[in-house]
Design an enzyme around this catalytic site. Sequence first.
Site, PDB file in Angstrom:
ATOM      1  N   GLU A 275      -8.105  11.308   2.497  1.00 12.89           N
ATOM      2  CA  GLU A 275      -8.347  10.402   3.617  1.00 12.89           C
ATOM      3  C   GLU A 275      -8.563  11.206   4.889  1.00 12.89           C
ATOM      4  O   GLU A 275      -7.844  12.177   5.154  1.00 12.89           O
ATOM      5  CB  GLU A 275      -7.167   9.449   3.812  1.00 12.89           C
ATOM      6  CG  GLU A 275      -7.328   8.547   5.026  1.00 12.89           C
ATOM      7  CD  GLU A 275      -6.411   7.336   5.011  1.00 12.89           C
ATOM      8  OE1 GLU A 275      -6.509   6.535   5.959  1.00 12.89           O
ATOM      9  OE2 GLU A 275      -5.608   7.191   4.065  1.00 12.89           O
TER      10      GLU A 275
ATOM     11  N   GLU B 165       0.871  -1.172   0.000  1.00 15.45           N
ATOM     12  CA  GLU B 165       0.000   0.000   0.000  1.00 15.45           C
ATOM     13  C   GLU B 165       0.911   1.225   0.000  1.00 15.45           C
ATOM     14  O   GLU B 165       1.829   1.313   0.814  1.00 15.45           O
ATOM     15  CB  GLU B 165      -0.877  -0.010   1.250  1.00 15.45           C
ATOM     16  CG  GLU B 165      -1.850   1.165   1.349  1.00 15.45           C
ATOM     17  CD  GLU B 165      -2.645   1.134   2.651  1.00 15.45           C
ATOM     18  OE1 GLU B 165      -3.837   1.464   2.617  1.00 15.45           O
ATOM     19  OE2 GLU B 165      -2.061   0.779   3.712  1.00 15.45           O
TER      20      GLU B 165
END
Length: 228
Positions: free
Chosen positions: A214, A122
């Site tokens: 985010e 990620e």
Amino acid sequence: MVSFTYLLAAVSAVTGAVAAPNPTKVDAQPPSGLLEKRTSPTTGVNNGFYFSFWTDTPSAVTYTNGNGGQFSMNWNGNRGNHVGGKGWNPGAARTIKYSGDYRPNGNSYLAVYGWTRNPLVEYYIVENFGTYNPSSGAQKKGEINIDGSIYDIAVSTRNCAPSIEGDCKTFQQYWSVRRNKRSSGSVNTGAHFNAWAQAGLRLGSHDYQILAVEGYQSSGQATMTVSG
């Protein structure tokens, strides 16, 4: 011009504080059980761009796809973890242009965000952030000087965490965190990928790659447009 600086020694890696895998549509009925919510993203294609949206607290966030590469996200209540944005699937070494209005209040990132397989990784190229700098909680691996700023390169490890390959996987997170924050510009992802490789951080086969907003137990609003 791109310049690289690498560290010969670093501190121990720790788990990243904000990690959200394949991002959930808030206007859908929330599924039962936290684990199901954490591993059930909303993804698709909108106006020629791949999009991904995920949340573990649907009542605290609204994500909207706009025209072209535009999207917006509003989150509140200092609850939950939310990630949404637009980009491509699969990802690649490309130059990504973006612009918009990003207003976090608390822990939040504006980043190029993606995944690879084999190895499962990620990754974040963080262009702006709120109150928490993710490189402060990870193992420093070096620096890259590009696009008008130094980026700190770091790595952290997630243990038994949700991912694109399942709900309990161990994988690494790669970070490039910009020191001179901005909310518009262009990101040469290939330069970051090369810098990571020279620091011993290997990527696999690309899965999706998006410009993402985010928010983690915070509030804020963002309207962004991505192109490439």
